[in-house]
Design a protein around this motif. Sequence first.
Motif, PDB file in Angstrom:
ATOM      1  N   TYR A  62       0.836  -1.200   0.000  1.00 60.36           N
ATOM      2  CA  TYR A  62       0.000   0.000   0.000  1.00 60.36           C
ATOM      3  C   TYR A  62       0.872   1.252   0.000  1.00 60.36           C
ATOM      4  CZ  TYR A  62      -4.005  -2.929   0.709  1.00 60.36           C
ATOM      5  OH  TYR A  62      -4.984  -3.878   0.534  1.00 60.36           O
ATOM      6  N   PRO A  63       0.399   2.335  -0.637  1.00 58.03           N
ATOM      7  CA  PRO A  63       1.160   3.588  -0.674  1.00 58.03           C
ATOM      8  C   PRO A  63       1.495   4.087   0.730  1.00 58.03           C
ATOM      9  CG  PRO A  63      -0.710   3.695  -2.164  1.00 58.03           C
ATOM     10  CD  PRO A  63      -0.867   2.438  -1.352  1.00 58.03           C
ATOM     11  N   ALA A  64       2.490   4.930   0.789  1.00 57.78           N
ATOM     12  CA  ALA A  64       2.960   5.461   2.070  1.00 57.78           C
ATOM     13  C   ALA A  64       1.856   6.197   2.823  1.00 57.78           C
ATOM     14  CB  ALA A  64       4.145   6.378   1.846  1.00 57.78           C
ATOM     15  N   ASP A  65       1.862   6.024   4.137  1.00 58.04           N
ATOM     16  CA  ASP A  65       0.911   6.732   4.999  1.00 58.04           C
ATOM     17  C   ASP A  65       1.466   8.118   5.335  1.00 58.04           C
ATOM     18  OD1 ASP A  65       2.891   6.317   6.937  1.00 58.04           O
ATOM     19  OD2 ASP A  65       1.744   4.809   8.027  1.00 58.04           O
ATOM     20  N   ASP A  66       0.825   8.819   6.240  1.00 52.81           N
ATOM     21  CA  ASP A  66       1.262  10.166   6.613  1.00 52.81           C
ATOM     22  C   ASP A  66       2.667  10.183   7.209  1.00 52.81           C
ATOM     23  OD1 ASP A  66      -1.126  11.211   5.716  1.00 52.81           O
ATOM     24  OD2 ASP A  66      -2.060  11.203   7.704  1.00 52.81           O
ATOM     25  N   ALA A  67       3.090   9.077   7.782  1.00 56.01           N
ATOM     26  CA  ALA A  67       4.434   8.981   8.366  1.00 56.01           C
ATOM     27  C   ALA A  67       5.465   8.514   7.334  1.00 56.01           C
ATOM     28  CB  ALA A  67       4.417   8.020   9.553  1.00 56.01           C
ATOM     29  N   GLY A  68       5.016   8.270   6.096  1.00 53.13           N
ATOM     30  CA  GLY A  68       5.934   7.860   5.035  1.00 53.13           C
ATOM     31  C   GLY A  68       6.227   6.369   5.003  1.00 53.13           C
ATOM     32  N   ARG A  69       5.459   5.588   5.742  1.00 51.58           N
ATOM     33  CA  ARG A  69       5.701   4.145   5.783  1.00 51.58           C
ATOM     34  C   ARG A  69       4.771   3.408   4.827  1.00 51.58           C
ATOM     35  NH1 ARG A  69       8.415   2.350  10.917  1.00 51.58           N
ATOM     36  NH2 ARG A  69       7.604   0.363  10.252  1.00 51.58           N
TER      37      ARG A  69
END
Length: 85
Positions: free
Chosen positions: A27-34
């Motif tokens: 899955y694409p990166a979340d708000d924390a960039g993970r």
Amino acid sequence: MSGFSIRPIFADYLAIYHGETKAAIIYPADDAGRLAVYPNPDAFPGLMFDGLPAPLKPAFEPFDSLEAIADRFGIPAHELEAIEA
């Protein structure tokens, strides 16, 4: 060779393949960039994803980068170059 590869599937999504089986979705990166890796429920049904190949785990797993995912699954770094280009 690990038997795993990373391939684009659509838009911003990638998948981890085990041979020709789409084993997990990245899955694409979340708000924390993970990035998050989640087993493909179509390929491995049930609450525990029966038949899931190691090192996949039956849960969302966060990763700091695509390189970290490749390292975990034994995918050579040079195979990521085409994906990241």
